[in-house]
Design a protein around this motif. Sequence first.
Motif, mmCIF file in Angstrom:
data_model
loop_
_atom_site.group_PDB
_atom_site.id
_atom_site.type_symbol
_atom_site.label_atom_id
_atom_site.label_comp_id
_atom_site.label_asym_id
_atom_site.label_seq_id
_atom_site.Cartn_x
_atom_site.Cartn_y
_atom_site.Cartn_z
ATOM 1 N N GLU A 69 0.900 -1.243 -0.011
ATOM 2 C CA GLU A 69 0.135 0.253 -0.047
ATOM 3 C C GLU A 69 1.278 0.953 -0.249
ATOM 4 O O GLU A 69 2.222 1.977 1.012
ATOM 5 C CB GLU A 69 -0.882 0.140 1.447
ATOM 6 N N ARG A 98 0.711 5.437 0.644
ATOM 7 C CA ARG A 98 -0.220 6.599 0.964
ATOM 8 C C ARG A 98 0.742 7.820 0.778
ATOM 9 O O ARG A 98 -0.619 8.808 1.209
ATOM 10 C CB ARG A 98 -0.062 6.311 2.700
ATOM 11 N N THR A 99 1.741 7.484 0.764
ATOM 12 C CA THR A 99 2.471 9.348 0.548
ATOM 13 C C THR A 99 3.289 9.352 -0.725
ATOM 14 O O THR A 99 4.096 8.019 -0.383
ATOM 15 C CB THR A 99 3.402 9.986 2.140
ATOM 16 N N ASP A 151 6.061 7.043 0.559
ATOM 17 C CA ASP A 151 6.071 5.488 -0.011
ATOM 18 C C ASP A 151 6.773 4.852 -0.896
ATOM 19 O O ASP A 151 7.340 3.838 -1.012
ATOM 20 C CB ASP A 151 4.917 5.578 -0.050
ATOM 21 N N ILE A 203 -2.808 4.617 -2.189
ATOM 22 C CA ILE A 203 -4.151 5.187 -1.170
ATOM 23 C C ILE A 203 -4.392 6.656 -0.778
ATOM 24 O O ILE A 203 -3.142 7.275 0.068
ATOM 25 C CB ILE A 203 -4.191 4.417 0.226
ATOM 26 N N ASN A 216 -6.983 9.839 -1.178
ATOM 27 C CA ASN A 216 -7.906 10.020 -0.610
ATOM 28 C C ASN A 216 -8.654 11.389 -0.682
ATOM 29 O O ASN A 216 -9.647 11.726 -0.313
ATOM 30 C CB ASN A 216 -8.479 9.712 0.632
ATOM 31 N N SER A 272 -7.510 7.211 -4.844
ATOM 32 C CA SER A 272 -8.289 5.883 -3.780
ATOM 33 C C SER A 272 -10.145 6.252 -4.036
ATOM 34 O O SER A 272 -10.829 5.159 -3.411
ATOM 35 C CB SER A 272 -7.899 5.002 -3.191
ATOM 36 N N TYR A 323 -1.654 8.423 -8.659
ATOM 37 C CA TYR A 323 -1.788 9.284 -7.343
ATOM 38 C C TYR A 323 -3.388 10.618 -7.133
ATOM 39 O O TYR A 323 -3.316 10.181 -6.210
ATOM 40 C CB TYR A 323 -0.855 8.697 -6.182
#
Length: 334
Positions: A24, A26-27, A30, A68, A70, A86, A171
């Motif tokens: 996953e 998320r930033t 990452d 991910i 959001n 996401s 993303y």
Amino acid sequence: MKILNNININNSLNIKSNAKYYVELRTKKDFNQFQEFISNNKLPILVVGEGTNLVLPNFYEGIVVKPIFNSINYDKNLDIVSVGSSVNWSDFVTEMVDKNIYGYENLSSIPGSVGASPIQNIGAYGQEVSRLINSIDCYDYKKGKFIKLHKDECDFTYRNSIFKNNTLIIYNINFITNCKNILNLEYESIKKYISTHNTNINNIKLKDASVMITNIRNSILPNHLKIPNVGSFFKNSIVKIDDIDTTKHSLNELITWKIDSQFVKVGSARLIDLIKDDLNKYENVNIYKNHSLVLITNSKASQEEVLNFADNIKQKVYEVFKISMDIEPTIITN
Ligand SMILES: Cc1cc2nc3c(=O)[nH]c(=O)nc-3n(C[C@H](O)[C@H](O)[C@H](O)COP(=O)(O)OP(=O)(O)OC[C@H]3O[C@@H](n4cnc5c(N)ncnc54)[C@H](O)[C@@H]3O)c2cc1C
């Protein structure tokens, strides 16, 4: 960054499928860690959203990546809304409609994530997502760098884009918010809905259009959360009119849209309707009763069974009409 082993990959055909690694992101940081991980583990990579357009193998001998992101941010000066990959597509459309932003309403209730929307240039009822995109923020894991692609660089065509079979992880997508305040109610099934519901076309507001599209979709498409499916399984084919075999069925029996004096787009649903009685029976996969383009499973089908059934359909259609149909969802192989 979270790395998991042997994890089940969610998919709307409910094929039981596990991945060797599941990561996953998320930033933006990452992605650096991810780059290090993939250089130490030389394996195939599959980016996933909500799995509503995937036909997966029982085991994916590679790395499944789920970005991910959001957030939803508005730039009123530029008429742009930036949306994390996401975010659920349908929720995003509802937000646009609630804010009285036009252009998105005909794409109401399409399952899946915002991040996947450009991959096959999702479309419905005369609208395509490519008309709403300004630019796309991605990470290229082959080059190990972030890039921004303007919509003109995305090679958008019917159910296709530069993102298919690529090494780009989307993303964030920057969408336009200044479409003209005009509804597109020209699609045949919309017109039919308006006339059968005795609706005065002049009174239809943005929200009504969105509800109407959702109602039309619900009447013909199965809810993938209840009846596993990936939406349309085949694309409509563009063919030369003279190449269509009309020995068994006349051109009038088909649904065609004129491209030019020689070529037409042929509705695959009708082609399948006309041959479906001659198909082999499969235990765990079938054609949906209200829409022949949709293949459904009983949650027990394997990728092999789904693809064998799809092949059987393609062969029969070719035998009768000499028309080749392409599969729409992404077939994942090891
Ligand atoms: C009931 C039903 C109705 C549907 N109706 C329509 C319709 O009307 N029109 C239409 O066009 N489609 C339709 N679809 C297909 C599906 O909704 C879309 O293709 C959707 O965009 C898939 O989103 P997802 O997040 O589930 O993507 P996934 O299935 O997870 O992935 C699809 C593809 O996108 C890639 N991908 C996903 N996320 C990213 C990312 N962040 N970066 C890079 N690549 C990524 C994957 O690798 C894969 O190739 C329907 C599906 C169902 C089940």
